[in-house]
Design a protein around this motif. Structure first.
Motif, PDB file in Angstrom:
ATOM      1  N   ALA A   1       0.838  -1.206   0.000  1.00  0.00           N
ATOM      2  CA  ALA A   1       0.000   0.000   0.000  1.00  0.00           C
ATOM      3  C   ALA A   1       0.874   1.258   0.000  1.00  0.00           C
ATOM      4  O   ALA A   1       1.937   1.293   0.611  1.00  0.00           O
ATOM      5  CB  ALA A   1      -0.921   0.007   1.218  1.00  0.00           C
ATOM      6  N   GLU A   2       0.407   2.259  -0.713  1.00  0.00           N
ATOM      7  CA  GLU A   2       1.043   3.576  -0.727  1.00  0.00           C
ATOM      8  C   GLU A   2      -0.016   4.577  -0.268  1.00  0.00           C
ATOM      9  O   GLU A   2      -1.202   4.389  -0.517  1.00  0.00           O
ATOM     10  CB  GLU A   2       1.531   3.936  -2.133  1.00  0.00           C
ATOM     11  N   PHE A   3       0.420   5.651   0.370  1.00  0.00           N
ATOM     12  CA  PHE A   3      -0.526   6.646   0.873  1.00  0.00           C
ATOM     13  C   PHE A   3      -0.417   7.941   0.091  1.00  0.00           C
ATOM     14  O   PHE A   3       0.659   8.323  -0.357  1.00  0.00           O
ATOM     15  CB  PHE A   3      -0.254   6.946   2.354  1.00  0.00           C
ATOM     16  N   THR A   4      -1.553   8.599  -0.062  1.00  0.00           N
ATOM     17  CA  THR A   4      -1.583   9.977  -0.532  1.00  0.00           C
ATOM     18  C   THR A   4      -2.297  10.753   0.567  1.00  0.00           C
ATOM     19  O   THR A   4      -3.001  10.162   1.395  1.00  0.00           O
ATOM     20  CB  THR A   4      -2.363  10.112  -1.858  1.00  0.00           C
ATOM     21  N   HIS A   5      -2.126  12.012   0.570  1.00  0.00           N
ATOM     22  CA  HIS A   5      -2.732  12.791   1.658  1.00  0.00           C
ATOM     23  C   HIS A   5      -3.759  13.767   1.124  1.00  0.00           C
ATOM     24  O   HIS A   5      -3.619  14.289   0.018  1.00  0.00           O
ATOM     25  CB  HIS A   5      -1.652  13.532   2.445  1.00  0.00           C
ATOM     26  N   GLY A   6      -4.742  13.985   1.900  1.00  0.00           N
ATOM     27  CA  GLY A   6      -5.805  14.939   1.617  1.00  0.00           C
ATOM     28  C   GLY A   6      -6.412  15.369   2.949  1.00  0.00           C
ATOM     29  O   GLY A   6      -5.941  14.974   4.021  1.00  0.00           O
ATOM     30  N   ILE A   7      -7.438  16.170   2.914  1.00  0.00           N
ATOM     31  CA  ILE A   7      -8.101  16.619   4.153  1.00  0.00           C
ATOM     32  C   ILE A   7      -9.575  16.272   4.034  1.00  0.00           C
ATOM     33  O   ILE A   7     -10.225  16.619   3.031  1.00  0.00           O
ATOM     34  CB  ILE A   7      -7.917  18.139   4.362  1.00  0.00           C
ATOM     35  N   CYS A   8     -10.078  15.628   5.077  1.00  0.00           N
ATOM     36  CA  CYS A   8     -11.499  15.283   5.074  1.00  0.00           C
ATOM     37  C   CYS A   8     -12.309  16.547   5.346  1.00  0.00           C
ATOM     38  O   CYS A   8     -11.782  17.539   5.861  1.00  0.00           O
ATOM     39  CB  CYS A   8     -11.789  14.197   6.094  1.00  0.00           C
ATOM     40  N   PRO A   9     -13.583  16.555   5.010  1.00  0.00           N
ATOM     41  CA  PRO A   9     -14.414  17.757   5.216  1.00  0.00           C
ATOM     42  C   PRO A   9     -14.451  18.230   6.676  1.00  0.00           C
ATOM     43  O   PRO A   9     -14.451  19.425   6.943  1.00  0.00           O
ATOM     44  CB  PRO A   9     -15.795  17.319   4.743  1.00  0.00           C
ATOM     45  N   GLU A  10     -14.486  17.324   7.627  1.00  0.00           N
ATOM     46  CA  GLU A  10     -14.537  17.719   9.043  1.00  0.00           C
ATOM     47  C   GLU A  10     -13.281  18.474   9.449  1.00  0.00           C
ATOM     48  O   GLU A  10     -13.342  19.517  10.107  1.00  0.00           O
ATOM     49  CB  GLU A  10     -14.710  16.484   9.935  1.00  0.00           C
TER      50      GLU A  10
END
Length: 198
Positions: free
Chosen positions: A173-182
């Motif tokens: 698995a590889e991760f990417t990052h983002g921001i959830c709405p909360e």
């Protein structure tokens, strides 16, 4: 005008001629079964036997037709010879479709065996690929000690790692990052969101 004996003589000659014809056809039919069955010796022997009987019938025909070589023919013998000749020709003709069907079934079976062999090879290839893929799959199992606050994970040696690093090192698995709405609302609420021009 024919005498009564001459008329009978002509009928017997026709009977013998028909017997010769039917036996000749039966011998040819037997020879035509060789390529269909592949049994050359068997059909050759049958054709030779029929040809010898044809020669015997032909000798009777010559005796009936050639003047001076006149023998009194045996009517029942000649009619029996004709009936036997008809049965031989009919029997060999009727058995041909059986051999044609067998030959067709052999071809169909050979085709199905080829297809089955190909499918078997494809199956072996697929199984090998699946086994290879399974060997390369890394799974995480058991309990993972994780920090309740920062969410770092402790490895077997007691070192703490970011969740992303821990999972990446132990799987594909590889991760990417983002921001959830909360989180976006919680941490970035004071910044206005720009809308793109339509």
């Amino acid at each position: 005008m024919d005498s009564p004996g001459g008329h009978d003589h002509t009928i017997i000659a026709i009977v013998v001629a028909l017997a010769v014809l039917f036996q000749f056809i039966a011998a040819l039919s037997a020879l035509r079964l060789i390529p269909l069955t592949g049994k050359k010796a068997a059909w050759l022997l049958i054709a030779v036997a029929i040809a010898l009987m044809t020669a015997r019938r032909f000798e009777s025909l010559v005796n009936l037709l050639v003047p001076g070589v006149h023998r009194e023919p045996d009517v029942s013998f000649e009619v029996t010879g004709l009936v036997i000749s008809i049965f031989m020709m009919a029997g060999i003709s009727l058995i041909r479709p059986v051999f044609e069907e067998l030959a067709s079934s052999r071809k169909d079976l050979a085709t199905m065996n080829e297809e089955l062999s190909k499918l078997s090879e494809e199956q072996k290839t697929l199984i090998a690929r699946l086994q290879d893929a399974l060997a390369n799959v890394k799974t995480l199992r058991g309990l993972l000690p994780i920090c309740a606050s920062c969410k770092k994970v402790r490895d077997d040696k007691g070192y703490w790692h970011q969740v992303e690093v821990y999972v990446r090192d132990r799987s594909d698995a590889e991760f990417t990052h983002g921001i959830c709405p909360e989180c976006a609302t919680k941490y970035f609420a004071r910044y206005p969101i720009r809308k793109e021009k339509e």
